[in-house]
Design a protein around this motif. Structure first.
Motif, PDB file in Angstrom:
ATOM      1  N   ILE A 145      53.642  33.973  24.031  1.00 45.48           N
ATOM      2  CA  ILE A 145      53.795  33.206  25.260  1.00 45.48           C
ATOM      3  C   ILE A 145      54.435  31.869  24.910  1.00 45.48           C
ATOM      4  O   ILE A 145      54.471  31.459  23.743  1.00 45.48           O
ATOM      5  CB  ILE A 145      52.437  32.972  25.965  1.00 45.48           C
ATOM      6  N   ASP A 146      54.933  31.167  25.914  1.00 44.66           N
ATOM      7  CA  ASP A 146      55.652  29.916  25.663  1.00 44.66           C
ATOM      8  C   ASP A 146      54.722  28.706  25.574  1.00 44.66           C
ATOM      9  O   ASP A 146      55.018  27.734  24.872  1.00 44.66           O
ATOM     10  CB  ASP A 146      56.682  29.680  26.772  1.00 44.66           C
ATOM     11  N   ALA A 147      53.621  28.752  26.300  1.00 41.80           N
ATOM     12  CA  ALA A 147      52.678  27.633  26.306  1.00 41.80           C
ATOM     13  C   ALA A 147      51.316  28.155  26.712  1.00 41.80           C
ATOM     14  O   ALA A 147      51.194  29.215  27.336  1.00 41.80           O
ATOM     15  CB  ALA A 147      53.137  26.537  27.267  1.00 41.80           C
ATOM     16  N   GLY A 148      50.283  27.405  26.360  1.00 42.76           N
ATOM     17  CA  GLY A 148      48.931  27.826  26.696  1.00 42.76           C
ATOM     18  C   GLY A 148      48.111  26.689  27.252  1.00 42.76           C
ATOM     19  O   GLY A 148      48.235  25.539  26.804  1.00 42.76           O
ATOM     20  N   LEU A 149      47.305  26.997  28.240  1.00 45.98           N
ATOM     21  CA  LEU A 149      46.361  26.041  28.811  1.00 45.98           C
ATOM     22  C   LEU A 149      45.011  26.324  28.167  1.00 45.98           C
ATOM     23  O   LEU A 149      44.454  27.418  28.342  1.00 45.98           O
ATOM     24  CB  LEU A 149      46.290  26.222  30.324  1.00 45.98           C
ATOM     25  N   VAL A 150      44.487  25.382  27.402  1.00 39.55           N
ATOM     26  CA  VAL A 150      43.296  25.653  26.604  1.00 39.55           C
ATOM     27  C   VAL A 150      42.126  24.770  27.000  1.00 39.55           C
ATOM     28  O   VAL A 150      42.300  23.670  27.542  1.00 39.55           O
ATOM     29  CB  VAL A 150      43.583  25.509  25.092  1.00 39.55           C
TER      30      VAL A 150
END
Length: 276
Positions: A145-150
């Motif tokens: 994936i390009d980015a992650g919300l963690v």
């Protein structure tokens, strides 16, 4: 009594005393340990647990059956979700049209992200992928994936994955509203004694603070491979004065989040009287 909460250190720390029979008069608990995406879903079922940890963002769909318990949850300052990438970008425009992982489509993290992205990401993001929170950083690192919300302990561990922070949703929320960040709520079925449950949860929080070493093995066993120092930092950040009592500031934050999201058409409107 049936209860569901995550195996994360803040939840196991908070509920250790009740789970282990340390709270006088409190009923024995049958515990389901599950990720927040799972507990949000359990709360929508007709036979869901009597008490649950859910996302504040999920409340508009739950308040007909569940009442908010004003303690035991996760709300504070400096503890917001992070948007992570692997390429070092600090420009929100990088996210335009990108594939982004989130921990739950009903999570407060995702709701905050949607409010933030509407103002900061030109043209909007691309595909949203829901995955367990503990898999997101690996997926970003590996290019799935390009980015992650963690959320959770990722705030402390993301540099080890070679990732960088593009944006802090909590810092944005605090700057924009002046209020703490409402993340996870404790709710109980409306046919139960809300006052008694509040007393038992609050007593469990206070016991945890008074006897921190008693819960240590329980916390670490459910945190799986988490470094004990990371677990301690996790507890210190997410278990705070709002965990003992939401207070006026906490309730203002919850109302502000749900009202703003309703105005943007992201959640159904909530009658404040249902929040208690």
């Amino acid at each position: 009594m049936t209860i569901a909460f995550s195996p994360c250190p803040n939840d196991t720390f908070v509920f250790h005393a009740w789970v282990h029979g340390r709270i006088a008069g409190a009923p024995e608990l049958s515990v389901t340990y599950a990720d927040i995406d799972v507990t949000n879903g359990l709360a929508t079922q007709d036979d869901g647990p009597e008490v649950l940890k859910v996302s504040y963002a999920a409340l508009p769909w739950l308040l007909d059956k569940y009442a908010l318990i004003p303690c035991g949850g996760a709300l504070g300052r400096g503890c917001g979700p992070l948007v992570l990438t692997r390429d070092g970008s600090s420009d929100p425009a990088y996210l335009s049209g990108k594939r982004i992982a989130v921990p739950s489509d009903l999570s407060t993290a995702y709701l905050l992200f949607r409010l933030w992205a509407a103002r900061h990401v030109p043209g909007g993001v691309g595909e949203i992928v829901v995955m367990p929170f503990d898999q997101i950083m690996s997926a970003v690192r590996d290019g799935d994936i390009d980015a992650g919300l963690v959320i959770h302990e990722a705030r402390f561990t993301y540099p080890a994955y070679g990732l960088t922070m593009l944006a802090d949703m909590g810092a944005w929320w605090e700057l924009d509203t002046g209020l703490p960040i409402p993340l996870g709520a404790i709710v109980a079925r409306r046919d139960l004694d809300r006052t008694a449950i509040t007393d038992w949860v609050r007593a469990s929080v206070r016991y945890a603070w008074a006897h921190p070493e008693e819960s240590r093995s329980y916390v670490i066993s459910h945190a799986q491979e988490m470094d004990p120092q990371v677990a301690d930092a996790h507890i210190k950040l997410y278990v705070n004065e709002f965990t003992e009592d939401l207070r006026e500031d906490g309730m203002l934050a919850v109302r502000a989040l749900l009202h703003r999201a309703a105005e943007e058409g992201l959640v159904p409107r909530v009658d404040d009287s249902l929040l208690g």
